[in-house]
Write a protein that holds these residues in place. Sequence first.
Motif, PDB file in Angstrom:
ATOM      1  N   LYS A  62      29.516  47.308  49.363  1.00 54.10           N
ATOM      2  CA  LYS A  62      28.636  46.682  48.510  1.00 54.10           C
ATOM      3  C   LYS A  62      29.080  46.358  47.289  1.00 54.10           C
ATOM      4  CE  LYS A  62      24.435  47.456  51.444  1.00 54.10           C
ATOM      5  NZ  LYS A  62      22.923  47.990  51.240  1.00 54.10           N
ATOM      6  N   VAL A  63      29.608  47.607  46.961  1.00 52.36           N
ATOM      7  CA  VAL A  63      30.174  47.618  45.466  1.00 52.36           C
ATOM      8  C   VAL A  63      31.210  46.765  45.318  1.00 52.36           C
ATOM      9  CG1 VAL A  63      30.744  49.117  43.426  1.00 52.36           C
ATOM     10  CG2 VAL A  63      29.216  49.954  45.221  1.00 52.36           C
ATOM     11  N   LYS A  64      32.262  46.981  46.168  1.00 52.53           N
ATOM     12  CA  LYS A  64      33.268  46.037  46.163  1.00 52.53           C
ATOM     13  C   LYS A  64      33.173  44.603  46.312  1.00 52.53           C
ATOM     14  CE  LYS A  64      36.788  47.372  49.051  1.00 52.53           C
ATOM     15  NZ  LYS A  64      37.310  48.071  50.280  1.00 52.53           N
ATOM     16  N   SER A  65      32.125  44.046  47.015  1.00 51.55           N
ATOM     17  CA  SER A  65      31.623  42.769  47.202  1.00 51.55           C
ATOM     18  C   SER A  65      31.167  42.407  46.084  1.00 51.55           C
ATOM     19  CB  SER A  65      30.716  42.693  48.407  1.00 51.55           C
ATOM     20  OG  SER A  65      30.281  41.453  48.450  1.00 51.55           O
ATOM     21  N   ALA A  66      30.307  43.123  45.303  1.00 50.61           N
ATOM     22  CA  ALA A  66      29.575  42.774  43.963  1.00 50.61           C
ATOM     23  C   ALA A  66      30.593  42.506  43.195  1.00 50.61           C
ATOM     24  CB  ALA A  66      28.795  43.713  43.744  1.00 50.61           C
TER      25      ALA A  66
END
Length: 392
Positions: free
Chosen positions: A54-58
């Motif tokens: 989720k952090v990488k995608s964000a």
Amino acid sequence: MDKTAGEYHFTRLETVVFGAGKVESLGRELSRRGSNRALIVTGKTLGRSKLLDKVKSAAGSALAGVFTGAEQHVPSHTVNELVAEARRVGADSMVSFGGGSPIDTVKNAAWQLMGGRAGSRTIDFSAGAAESGRGGDILHIAIPTTLSAGEFTPGGGVTNESTKVKGGVADPRLQAKVVILDPALTIETPAWLWASTGMRALDHAVEGSYSTRHQLVTDTLATKAIELLNAHLLPSLQMHGDDELEHRMRCQLAAWLSIFGMSNTRGGISHALGHQIGPMWNVPHGVTSCITLPHVMRFMAEVAADRFGPIAQGFDLRFDPRSPRSSAVECADRIAKFIGKFEVPTRLRDVGVPREEISRIAGTVLEEVKRANTVGVEVTLEQLVGILDAAY
């Protein structure tokens, strides 16, 4: 009436984004600050978690890499490894994801990248208000998953691996510019870690309240932090679904309030003890607060009972400023009882500290207590050993 006067120094924190799902704002915050080479910094556990996705995608197209080598107590080799990785990928920003370990790892790495010398033996967070004059800032965005609240300070600890003594760095430029509080990213945090770092937040609020540098702003926020933790920490571990997320969100806000003024009030004896108990015997800092805080409070009740008013108010206890000692002792007892509601260690023996070794850290702790100068009376080596004996 006594005259009111003082100073309050703000950190360089620019934005706090809070709420479930707010991790999605990461890309926007990187973009508006001109970053297109962001390095995410976390530990091995979150490095294997789907939450990292989720952090990488964000982060989106700004993502330059992921470093998963952050470790508890920030051993110096992990800082050196992060510095090398940041240079390798050409990072123009770092995103810490996790608890205090990745957050402090980023601060120490940023310090080196700005030209600072590594390996400070001491912890003197008063330097957080005085810029060293070296190179420019390194953009740091923090996404915490615990309640330790290190993301809100311009100082970070680091451990000398040969001596197991914890020192640190502090400079206004080390303050994270953005903090994203997303309770949905805390759901995998182990219950003991969530609870114990909640006690660390409680420790911030308490020690800020009875610091010689306390003032109305810090007292007010400390009281609210204590009130929120008392109301929401236990339910945050008992509820599910949206209710769980809301209780966790309130705890995250409490952690923020608890440390809002610490660069002004600085830490006390409990913090100094925790800084050295942690790396010496590999005890998480949240756990050290569970062990030391009630005993330090009983000591402070004898020397600074008049400063316990905000603490009593946070726990909805009667406080008589004309006879404050009994109320101060009651505050210490109430916190011990509160800690006892959670499955966390409360004695040094519970975490494997050898009885014959507890005095080893007293000298280093005394140095930090003297530098912080928050107690208001001279503290002796014998008194510190007495607190450690009581905590055993």
